[in-house]
Design an enzyme around this catalytic site. Structure first.
Site, PDB file in Angstrom:
ATOM      1  N   GLY A 171       0.739  -1.371  -0.260  1.00  0.00           N
ATOM      2  CA  GLY A 171      -0.023  -0.082   0.153  1.00  0.00           C
ATOM      3  C   GLY A 171       0.734   1.383   0.093  1.00  0.00           C
ATOM      4  O   GLY A 171       0.235   2.548  -0.656  1.00  0.00           O
TER       5      GLY A 171
ATOM      6  N   LYS B 257       4.698  -9.422  -6.680  1.00  0.00           N
ATOM      7  CA  LYS B 257       4.462  -8.022  -6.474  1.00  0.00           C
ATOM      8  C   LYS B 257       5.573  -7.411  -7.286  1.00  0.00           C
ATOM      9  O   LYS B 257       5.214  -6.420  -8.278  1.00  0.00           O
ATOM     10  CB  LYS B 257       4.256  -7.524  -5.400  1.00  0.00           C
ATOM     11  CG  LYS B 257       3.081  -8.040  -4.568  1.00  0.00           C
ATOM     12  CD  LYS B 257       2.852  -7.410  -3.291  1.00  0.00           C
ATOM     13  CE  LYS B 257       1.678  -7.657  -2.379  1.00  0.00           C
ATOM     14  NZ  LYS B 257       1.648  -7.032  -1.036  1.00  0.00           N
TER      15      LYS B 257
ATOM     16  N   ASP C 169       5.644  -3.379   5.842  1.00  0.00           N
ATOM     17  CA  ASP C 169       4.959  -3.642   7.016  1.00  0.00           C
ATOM     18  C   ASP C 169       5.290  -4.577   8.087  1.00  0.00           C
ATOM     19  O   ASP C 169       4.720  -5.586   8.331  1.00  0.00           O
ATOM     20  CB  ASP C 169       3.384  -4.117   6.367  1.00  0.00           C
ATOM     21  CG  ASP C 169       2.319  -4.144   7.422  1.00  0.00           C
ATOM     22  OD1 ASP C 169       2.448  -3.565   8.502  1.00  0.00           O
ATOM     23  OD2 ASP C 169       1.331  -4.945   7.219  1.00  0.00           O
TER      24      ASP C 169
ATOM     25  N   THR D 283      12.015  -5.257  10.215  1.00  0.00           N
ATOM     26  CA  THR D 283      12.750  -5.040   8.773  1.00  0.00           C
ATOM     27  C   THR D 283      12.930  -3.382   8.916  1.00  0.00           C
ATOM     28  O   THR D 283      13.910  -2.967   8.403  1.00  0.00           O
ATOM     29  CB  THR D 283      12.142  -5.401   7.723  1.00  0.00           C
ATOM     30  OG1 THR D 283      11.562  -6.883   7.874  1.00  0.00           O
ATOM     31  CG2 THR D 283      12.452  -5.221   6.484  1.00  0.00           C
TER      32      THR D 283
ATOM     33  N   CYS E 242      17.920   9.165  13.657  1.00  0.00           N
ATOM     34  CA  CYS E 242      17.709   7.978  12.964  1.00  0.00           C
ATOM     35  C   CYS E 242      16.447   7.459  14.017  1.00  0.00           C
ATOM     36  O   CYS E 242      16.105   7.866  14.845  1.00  0.00           O
ATOM     37  CB  CYS E 242      18.770   7.042  12.795  1.00  0.00           C
ATOM     38  SG  CYS E 242      19.022   6.045  14.356  1.00  0.00           S
TER      39      CYS E 242
ATOM     40  N   CYS F  78      16.634   6.670  17.515  1.00  0.00           N
ATOM     41  CA  CYS F  78      16.772   7.793  18.176  1.00  0.00           C
ATOM     42  C   CYS F  78      15.283   7.684  18.937  1.00  0.00           C
ATOM     43  O   CYS F  78      15.399   8.355  20.071  1.00  0.00           O
ATOM     44  CB  CYS F  78      17.201   8.986  17.634  1.00  0.00           C
ATOM     45  SG  CYS F  78      18.945   9.284  17.062  1.00  0.00           S
TER      46      CYS F  78
ATOM     47  N   CYS G 214      -0.606  -3.900   9.206  1.00  0.00           N
ATOM     48  CA  CYS G 214      -1.642  -3.732   8.431  1.00  0.00           C
ATOM     49  C   CYS G 214      -2.817  -5.015   8.519  1.00  0.00           C
ATOM     50  O   CYS G 214      -3.916  -4.791   8.210  1.00  0.00           O
ATOM     51  CB  CYS G 214      -1.606  -3.435   7.069  1.00  0.00           C
ATOM     52  SG  CYS G 214      -0.835  -2.043   7.006  1.00  0.00           S
TER      53      CYS G 214
ATOM     54  N   CYS H  99      23.441   5.611  15.287  1.00  0.00           N
ATOM     55  CA  CYS H  99      23.941   7.020  14.793  1.00  0.00           C
ATOM     56  C   CYS H  99      24.686   7.843  15.433  1.00  0.00           C
ATOM     57  O   CYS H  99      25.027   9.027  14.896  1.00  0.00           O
ATOM     58  CB  CYS H  99      22.421   7.689  14.021  1.00  0.00           C
ATOM     59  SG  CYS H  99      21.764   8.620  15.282  1.00  0.00           S
TER      60      CYS H  99
END
Length: 250
Positions: free
Chosen positions: A23, A68, A112, A116, A153, A156, A170, A232
């Site tokens: 989406g 996809k 989603d 990851t 980042c 943080c 979702c 970071c």
């Protein structure tokens, strides 16, 4: 003039890697292709399902069961013949992320999956590649640009991803199609600004943008790098804390 480049090819430049062709990733990819990106690398291992079609407008009922990335790449190539499109049918994890984002000017996080998202954040900070993060659940969504050495980042703000049984997705909570459409389009605009005006701070730099689909409201929350951030903290530069003011436009 001999050898002159005209038309659409003259405008195209930059390389964006879009992770997730759902989406968010569909409108982000369509927007970047239309804006004039030169290269798009599309990454997703999922296949098209009937439940995707109301909000993932590159796909049709005849595509159900297909990967996809292959369908999206073919449709974008058809509509933009001078665009260079690569399709990678893989789930992104710590073992392959560095190779996938290599040579990117900007990475678009449209996945989603919270774990990851943090893998992408950490890899982009290490590689010094801007990351445009977005997420949406129900009526609400958020957008956040990570520019390594200049902004906070993801860690943080959130430190660690939620445990898998705690995270809303979702699939579990549902999402309104127009909400992810808006967030994906905003991702495309922000990613294109990174490429089109690399010396100018992007519009959302230094802030977390919140979108409420019920009211149409947009609100910006100022952010700053955490000096103690394990990812970071060492990459932070003097130009990092670009705060913005809160803006309710709904």
């Amino acid at each position: 003039m001999a050898g002159a480049v005209t038309g659409e090819a003259l405008l195209r430049r930059g390389h964006a890697v879009v992770i997730g062709l759902g989406g968010l990733g569909v409108p982000a990819s369509v927007g970047l292709a239309a804006a004039g990106i030169s290269r798009l690398t599309l990454v997703d291992a999922d296949r098209i399902e009937l439940s995707n079609l109301h909000r993932q407008l590159l796909y049709a009922e005849s595509d159900i069961g297909s990967l996809k990335v292959w369908v999206a790449a073919a449709r974008l190539q058809r509509d933009h013949p001078t665009l260079r499109v690569a399709a990678i049918a893989q789930h992104v994890d710590a073992t392959n992320v560095a190779a996938i984002i290599d040579e990117a000017d900007v990475v678009v996080d449209s996945v989603d999956d919270e774990a990851t998202k943090f893998v992408l954040n950490d890899a982009c900070v290490r590689a010094g590649i801007p990351l445009c993060h977005a997420g949406a659940i129900g009526w609400r969504g958020q957008l956040f640009l990570v520019r390594p050495g200049h902004t906070a980042c993801l860690r943080c703000l959130f430190v660690e991803p939620p445990r898998s049984h705690e995270a809303l997705t979702c699939e579990r909570a549902g999402v309104l199609g127009p909400v992810v459409g808006v967030l994906g389009a905003l991702q495309a605009a922000e990613a294109w600004r990174v490429i089109d005006q690399p010396s100018v701070p992007p519009l959302r730099q230094g802030s977390l943008l919140l979108f409420d689909g019920r009211t149409g409201g947009l609100r910006q929350i100022a952010t700053a790098p955490d000096p103690q951030c394990p990812v970071c903290g060492a990459a932070k530069s003097e130009g990092s804390s670009a705060h913005t003011t809160s803006d309710d436009s709904g």
